[in-house]
Write an enzyme that holds these catalytic residues in place. Structure first.
Site, PDB file in Angstrom:
ATOM      1  N   LYS A 156       0.802  -1.234   0.000  1.00  0.00           N
ATOM      2  CA  LYS A 156       0.000   0.000   0.000  1.00  0.00           C
ATOM      3  C   LYS A 156       0.834   1.284   0.000  1.00  0.00           C
ATOM      4  O   LYS A 156       0.373   2.314  -0.473  1.00  0.00           O
ATOM      5  CB  LYS A 156      -0.949   0.017   1.206  1.00  0.00           C
ATOM      6  CG  LYS A 156      -2.172  -0.883   1.058  1.00  0.00           C
ATOM      7  CD  LYS A 156      -3.057  -0.709   2.287  1.00  0.00           C
ATOM      8  CE  LYS A 156      -4.381  -1.401   2.129  1.00  0.00           C
ATOM      9  NZ  LYS A 156      -5.328  -1.000   3.194  1.00  0.00           N
ATOM     10  N   ASP A 184     -10.215   3.787   2.027  1.00  0.00           N
ATOM     11  CA  ASP A 184     -10.459   3.255   3.380  1.00  0.00           C
ATOM     12  C   ASP A 184     -11.187   4.247   4.293  1.00  0.00           C
ATOM     13  O   ASP A 184     -12.034   3.859   5.089  1.00  0.00           O
ATOM     14  CB  ASP A 184      -9.134   2.829   4.035  1.00  0.00           C
ATOM     15  CG  ASP A 184      -8.623   1.518   3.468  1.00  0.00           C
ATOM     16  OD1 ASP A 184      -9.433   0.688   3.024  1.00  0.00           O
ATOM     17  OD2 ASP A 184      -7.387   1.320   3.459  1.00  0.00           O
TER      18      ASP A 184
END
Ligand code: ATR
Length: 271
Positions: A65, A101
């Site tokens: 990520k 997210d």
């Protein structure tokens, strides 16, 4: 034919193929979504090959990520602020990184508790890892006046403090219970309480009884934290919705449909 995927290492446990596959079928779309295992030293080459193969985009999971950011042509402002990319679009070879997210976290709460007022008081956050970064960003963006942060390793919380300044107050992990009294929402972003991990030990008695308690752990669905919140009469929101809702904006970018989270999908993912 739209091609999408999730890349990570390990990747076998990822729920993303199930979620996106469900939506591809539900909306009758021509497309595919597969899990691809990519080790860190192969990341750069793999991204290039996904671009060359005409992929529309892909999700990025552990451990890529952060590393993926340097391989994007552009990283959007939210992902830059969070410091991680979990979704990528490819348009005419141009790679753009996003982070969904924070959206997933906030949207889960708003769907479970419509009208929840993030502005009403400070948010209390446990943990200062990758998940915490998205949760804190989301809470402040949604209007939380400030965030009270506690983490076992104080140095990691202090790093976030250096980024957020006055919007963030770091409190000692050993004394966390003393800082619950004004909280409007309390969120666990640590891995504590997850199946096969130690329990999160926290006494919620000092928390106002109308404060929302939320966990990003979703296995088990009802963690000990949520159970003890419920038994005190606090409203709770479980973590599975964050996983499902974070997938929606990426699906929309690739397939052009903003998909819905249904109980059927939730049951499928929890099976
Ligand atoms: P993620 O990306 O899921 O947030 P992470 O970056 O590894 O994962 O962060 C895990 C979080 O859980 C951290 O806040 C970690 O605390 P430390 O920074 O002190 O490591 C927290 N955590 C994990 N195990 C813990 C434990 N046994 N006690 C307290 N906190 C724990």
């Amino acid at each position: 034919m739209i091609k999408a995927a999730v890349i990570g290492d390990p990747i076998g446990h990822s729920k993303s193929p199930l979620i996106h596959g469900y939506w591809i079928e539900k909306y009758g779309l021509e497309g595919s979504y597969e899990a691809i295992q990519v080790s860190s030293n192969a990341l750069k080459e793999k991204v290039k090959s996904l671009v060359d193969q005409g992929y529309t985009g892909f999700n990025v999971t552990i451990p890529h990520k952060e590393a993926i950011m340097a391989l994007c042509d552009e990283v959007d402002a939210t992902a830059l602020a969070i410091g991680a990319v979990n979704a990528v679009t490819i348009q005419d070879g141009f790679v753009t990184g996003y982070n969904t997210d924070a959206f997933g976290f906030i949207e889960n709460i708003l769907q479970a508790r419509p009208g929840f007022d993030f502005e009403k008081g400070p948010a209390f956050v446990l943990g200062a890892g990758g998940a915490a970064r998205a949760v804190i960003y989301g809470l402040l963006k949604a209007g939380a006046p400030h965030v009270i942060l506690t983490n076992r390793t104080t140095g990691k919380a202090d790093e976030l403090k250096a980024e957020y300044g006055a919007a963030l107050e770091v409190v000692d992990w050993q004394e966390k219970e003393n800082h619950l009294a004004n909280a409007n929402i309390c969120v666990n972003t640590t891995s504590l309480g997850m199946k096969s991990k130690p329990e999160l030990e926290i006494n919620l008695e000092n928390l106002p009884r109308d404060a929302l308690v939320s966990d990003i752990v979703y296995a088990p669905l009802e963690t000990t934290l949520l159970k003890s919140a419920k038994s005190l009469g606090n409203p709770t929101v479980s973590g599975i919705g964050m996983l499902l809702h974070q997938a929606r904006p990426a699906f929309e970018k690739w397939f052009g449909v903003m998909p819905e989270v249904t109980t059927e999908l939730q049951d499928l993912v929890l099976k």
